[in-house]
Design an enzyme around this catalytic site. Sequence first.
Site, PDB file in Angstrom:
ATOM      1  N   GLU A 212      -2.774 -11.298   6.817  1.00 32.26           N
ATOM      2  CA  GLU A 212      -1.335 -11.172   7.092  1.00 32.26           C
ATOM      3  C   GLU A 212      -1.100 -10.465   8.429  1.00 32.26           C
ATOM      4  O   GLU A 212      -0.332 -10.930   9.273  1.00 32.26           O
ATOM      5  CB  GLU A 212      -0.637 -10.370   5.985  1.00 32.26           C
ATOM      6  CG  GLU A 212      -0.687 -10.996   4.608  1.00 32.26           C
ATOM      7  CD  GLU A 212      -1.885 -10.540   3.800  1.00 32.26           C
ATOM      8  OE1 GLU A 212      -2.951 -10.295   4.403  1.00 32.26           O
ATOM      9  OE2 GLU A 212      -1.767 -10.444   2.566  1.00 32.26           O
ATOM     10  N   ARG A 267      -5.832   3.537   1.993  1.00 31.97           N
ATOM     11  CA  ARG A 267      -4.711   4.181   1.290  1.00 31.97           C
ATOM     12  C   ARG A 267      -4.689   5.697   1.478  1.00 31.97           C
ATOM     13  O   ARG A 267      -3.804   6.363   0.975  1.00 31.97           O
ATOM     14  CB  ARG A 267      -4.743   3.797  -0.192  1.00 31.97           C
ATOM     15  CG  ARG A 267      -6.054   4.058  -0.901  1.00 31.97           C
ATOM     16  CD  ARG A 267      -6.073   3.424  -2.290  1.00 31.97           C
ATOM     17  NE  ARG A 267      -7.369   3.523  -2.939  1.00 31.97           N
ATOM     18  CZ  ARG A 267      -8.358   2.674  -2.783  1.00 31.97           C
ATOM     19  NH1 ARG A 267      -8.233   1.647  -1.949  1.00 31.97           N
ATOM     20  NH2 ARG A 267      -9.501   2.829  -3.436  1.00 31.97           N
ATOM     21  N   HIS A 383      19.966   3.308 -14.158  1.00 30.91           N
ATOM     22  CA  HIS A 383      20.837   2.209 -14.569  1.00 30.91           C
ATOM     23  C   HIS A 383      20.072   0.897 -14.645  1.00 30.91           C
ATOM     24  O   HIS A 383      20.669  -0.177 -14.613  1.00 30.91           O
ATOM     25  CB  HIS A 383      22.015   2.101 -13.590  1.00 30.91           C
ATOM     26  CG  HIS A 383      22.810   3.366 -13.558  1.00 30.91           C
ATOM     27  ND1 HIS A 383      23.690   3.714 -14.559  1.00 30.91           N
ATOM     28  CD2 HIS A 383      22.809   4.403 -12.684  1.00 30.91           C
ATOM     29  CE1 HIS A 383      24.219   4.901 -14.278  1.00 30.91           C
ATOM     30  NE2 HIS A 383      23.697   5.346 -13.157  1.00 30.91           N
TER      31      HIS A 383
END
Length: 548
Positions: A212, A267, A383
């Site tokens: 990518e 990472r 929510h």
Amino acid sequence: MRELIELPVWKTLVTHQQEIADQHMRDWFAEDPQRFSRYSLQVDEILFDYSRNRITDKTMTLLHELALTAELRKKITALFAGEPVNKTEKRAALHTALRDKRQTRIDVNGTNIATLIAAAREKMQRMVGAVHSYQWRGVTGKPITHLVSMGVGGSYLGPMMCTHALKAFAVSTLPCYFISGIDDGYMMEVLAKINPETTLFIIASKSFTTLETMANARTMGTWLTDKLGADVLAKQFIAVTAALDRAREFGIPDEHILPLWDWVGGRYSIWSSMGLPLALCIGNQRFTEFLDGAYAMDQHFLQAPFTANIPVLLALLSIWYVNFFDSHAQAIVPYTKQLRYLTPYLQQTEMESNGKSVDLNGDSINYLTGSVVFGEEGTNGQHAYHQLLHQSQRLIPVDFILVGKHAQPSLDASQDILVASGLSQAAALMCGKTYTAVQAELLAAHFSLSEANYLAPHKVIPGNKPSNILFLDQLTPKNLGALLALYEHKVFAQGAIWNINSFDQWGVELGKQLLPDILALLQGVPFSQSLDAATMGLIAHFKKIKAR
Ligand code: F6P
């Protein structure tokens, strides 16, 4: 070490879990007014409250015994000393050296890495200085006005999350766009916003081969050279990589390549030159504070006794739920928009590190490791998915991340609502609401007895759902550094106890291997190897759509 689940302490933990499974935290709090102070601790500007966990003193004693039996202390020392803890790749994992302000000597392959780190940091600082002082000029001689960083995974999540989190500390007004993954639409959007003559492009890829990132870098390179000539690569591109030769081949001169090393995992790389976008945003001084925060947490992890060691406690609590309550998920919920990208960042830290099913020797393990990490900025999540946290039968521990003071004092009023929201959720998860309380509430609201009896079970909240609170005084570079290091060490401590390698990620490789073949097939290149019927069927489907 004997197999984990055969250890006497493991077996005792299984029995102990059965003893306390029906006990409610509500009652524990009622019986023990000191529970909060006993199960909370402050390290610098982070308060850690773990009182709302399904634990008693006995639980904690047993979990500590588990850590001791797993020789966690020895493993922590080995990590910091640069031993090859990443056994499958025969590498050290020395992200801690990147923030070691004492520049402790550590030799890797005969080189003292403290000197490598210092040189790379200095080079990065010079670059940041040149951009901020308008000395860095684009190919047409104009100063830099925009930044674009291209990367994926650890070469994207950290810089993107941190620049967003610390925007309030920005010393530069240069907008930074992150291009990650393949989406021409997004690239076009970015291109429409920048001035190609005055934009600095960062190719962030440790390997300099990730499909990518390299596809985006090539598209960008071609687009720019078409517009501004071939010199643009040398003037306006920076590579952050461990593959120096590949970066040179791409056309980037040595003075614009920031090095990385194989002993820094993707990472865990925000502390290295991968932090360039962050340093460009908050400046060199603040970036140093960010590193210092992580360093302070490293010292805490190294020195604090396990009973008062935040990363170790977080790891033990997580193991308690994963392995003894069969919990499969972990929510991480920051109550501040600034930390909205924290959860995806920590998702990689935890899931790419600990999603394993063999131990360090390669033997299959018969206990779960890792968790499905998910979450969203708190008031949005409330929510959306919090319903399942409150009323489903699943046990999903939550880490609430609260911030006391906003970086802009004028916004402190909304901070009250954010903190109140987080505290309400943690209290509701723990206390729940009993049938009697619900029924009384309904009757008081003039529901008939039959209606109240029908509705009551639906409104009962069982409670007894565990959560931790990590309460930061303020979201500063230093505290963010400490928070990220805290989670890195939690993940390491988990992996050390599970006896797995938290530093490799072979699972990601298979998809990468298959991709070129499938891409070739999609693009009509004949391919002899036969793939599974589902893949072949879907390739045919895709081709049909394209042909329409
Ligand atoms: O997804 C796998 C991975 O290897 C991650 O560990 C890494 O952060 C990401 O790809 C990007 O890798 P690179 O920096 O080499 O482009």
